[in-house]
Write a protein that holds these residues in place. Structure first.
Motif, short mmCIF file in Angstrom:
data_model
loop_
_atom_site.label_atom_id
_atom_site.label_comp_id
_atom_site.label_asym_id
_atom_site.label_seq_id
_atom_site.Cartn_x
_atom_site.Cartn_y
_atom_site.Cartn_z
N GLN A 295 0.75 -1.26 -0.02
CA GLN A 295 -0.06 0.11 -0.05
C GLN A 295 0.82 1.24 -0.14
O GLN A 295 1.92 1.44 0.67
N ILE A 296 0.53 2.36 -0.74
CA ILE A 296 1.36 3.29 -0.84
C ILE A 296 0.56 4.33 0.11
O ILE A 296 -0.43 4.24 0.62
N LYS A 297 1.36 5.48 0.30
CA LYS A 297 0.91 6.57 1.18
C LYS A 297 0.26 7.58 0.36
O LYS A 297 0.63 8.00 -0.67
N PRO A 298 -0.80 8.35 1.04
CA PRO A 298 -1.35 9.66 0.42
C PRO A 298 -0.36 10.71 0.39
O PRO A 298 0.52 10.89 1.38
N VAL A 299 -0.26 11.45 -0.87
CA VAL A 299 0.71 12.52 -0.79
C VAL A 299 -0.05 13.66 -1.48
O VAL A 299 -1.21 13.64 -2.45
N ASN A 300 0.25 14.95 -1.13
CA ASN A 300 -0.44 16.11 -1.78
C ASN A 300 0.39 16.52 -3.07
O ASN A 300 1.73 16.46 -3.09
N ILE A 301 -0.28 17.12 -4.01
CA ILE A 301 0.31 17.74 -5.12
C ILE A 301 -0.05 18.91 -5.46
O ILE A 301 -1.38 19.36 -5.22
#
Ligand code: EPZ
Length: 425
Positions: A295-301
């Motif tokens: 599972q990847i982590k949530p990131v902001n762009i």
């Protein structure tokens, strides 16, 4: 030109994509470089051109402007026909906004041009004030009448031009002004020029034709006008947005994909975000390997002009964050309305809330397949990515949007194991 068919893509989600994919030439490099062939009467050979609706449209525009264009297996041979025209008509420009980049070349070569005023599109109003500002600064008279922009000049003279707008630099305005300046008298300096790799690729082609350009790829481009350009041969750079789309296809399906024919230096911002999400991108000489086992982590762009995070990857990244548990925020600074994909993703079970130029995503594990409608090129790619992971069957309609900018997308995905097929209308 193939008619605008209503073909659709049918995808059975849930397959982890594995294998190798080779990236095609960059659409946004091919279009202005094809336009630049208008600046010489000699033959030009452009290699690595992707077979797309948009490149077909540009071939047609060049033919209406007096060029002969032969296209075979990615190679376009452009030669001069008998008659020349300086008018790019509404019918063609309305199909593809990018055809506006014939304005600078026509003005430079013929000292006059009449190009339909490009309309907006679903991603925004798409003004052309910076194009007009730059060409006027070179001495062109500009008239806007009956939906056409007419530009004329007895002679073009180099100048110092600041091309930054409220949303930052402009790719095609930089292209148009650079091409016009190449055949102007004297020196032109473009400040706040677009730094996108496709602008630099255009400059490299112009230099092969005899232009004197330096600083391309940086915010300050300097052009020393020349009297004449000769024919040249050039290979288009790989499409960084197609490559980025396949990087995210590997992540969203938890796959393991080797992406070939890619320049990783064009993908710095995206690779940085993918690594922030917890995935290592392995860089080999002209390829990348992206495998995602957990599972990847949530990131902001936040989208920005190059080298910032590309707006053309925003919709695709929004799809990925939709299935990544946790909260992420996508901020669109180039086209604040570029969120047509959000409503369709929510129909698949995504939980995305729009707040002006922001999309606030509460990622959840599962999307469910649905019939969704493509609205623009990158939104259609985001819906395909969502379909690759959604439970059950996803049907993406109006995929002519996808075919504008992705060469053989369904075939490339199928070869990576996706259960995807095109349904002819
Ligand atoms: C190019 O469009 C690309 N198209 C777009 O890709 C891409 O999204 C865009 O650059 C931004 O990277 C091609 O290269 C053919 P801009 P362009 O001028 O040049 C504002 C795709 O999906 N602006 O760099 O038309 C504009 O409204 C397409 O392949 C002005 O204000 O975009 C936008 O907010 C979609 N005045 C920002 O600048 C102007 O005179 C950047 O636009 C011109 C633009």
């Amino acid at each position: 030109m193939r008619s605008l068919n209503m073909d659709k893509l049918v995808i059975e989600g849930g397959v982890a994509l594995k294998g190798e994919v080779s990236i095609s030439g960059a659409k946004n490099s091919a279009l202005p470089i094809l336009a630049a062939t208008l600046m010489t009467d000699d033959a030009c050979i452009i290699k690595g051109i992707p077979e797309l609706r948009d490149t077909e449209t540009m071939f047609k525009i060049l033919r209406t402007l007096g060029k002969n264009v032969e296209f075979d297996r990615g190679i376009a041979t452009v030669t001069s026909g008998r008659r020349k025209s300086h008018i790019a008509d509404y019918e063609l420009v309305s199909k593809m906004r990018a055809s506006f980049c014939v304005l600078g070349p026509l003005l430079a070569k013929l000292k006059k041009a009449k190009v339909s005023y490009p309309g907006g599109c679903v991603i925004g109003i798409r003004p052309v004030d910076l194009h007009i500002k730059g060409l006027k600064a070179l001495g062109a008279d500009i008239d806007i009448d009956a939906g056409y922009i007419s530009a004329s000049a007895d002679s073009l003279k180099g100048n110092l031009i600041y091309l930054g707008g409220v949303f930052g630099s402009s790719v095609l305005a930089t292209d148009n002004v650079m091409m016009a300046a190449v055949l102007a008298r004297g020196k032109t300096t473009i400040e706040s020029a677009a730094c996108e790799p496709e602008v630099a690729d255009l400059a490299e082609f112009l230099i092969k034709m005899g232009a004197e350009i330096s600083g391309h790829g940086t915010p300050v481009i300097e052009i020393e006008g020349v009297k004449h350009l000769h024919g040249a041969e050039h290979r288009i750079i790989p499409d960084r947005i197609e490559a980025g789309t396949f990087i995210l296809a590997s992540l969203i399906t938890r796959g393991d994909i080797t992406i070939k024919n890619v320049l990783s230096q064009h993908l710095g911002a995206l690779i940085d975000k993918v690594q922030e999400a917890g995935v290592q991108v392995r860089r080999m000489d002209s390829s990348l390997r992206v495998s995602c086992r957990r599972q990847i982590k949530p990131v902001n762009i936040t989208t920005l002009p190059f080298p910032g995070f590309p707006t053309d990857m925003q919709a695709q990244f929004t799809s990925l964050m939709s299935v990544t548990p946790g909260i992420s925020v996508v901020t669109e600074k180039i086209y604040p309305d570029r969120f047509m994909h959000v409503a369709e993703l929510n129909r698949m079970g995504a939980n995305i809330q729009r707040e002006g130029p922001h999309a606030i995503i509460s990622g959840n594990k599962d999307l469910s397949g649905a019939v969704v409608m493509a609205s623009d090129l990158r939104a259609s790619a985001s819906l395909v990515l969502a379909g690759l992971i959604a439970k059950g069957k996803t049907t993406v309609t109006r995929i002519y949007h996808l075919e504008r900018g992705y060469e053989n997308m369904e075939k490339k995905l199928e070869e990576l194991g996706a259960r995807i097929k095109k349904d002819k209308e």
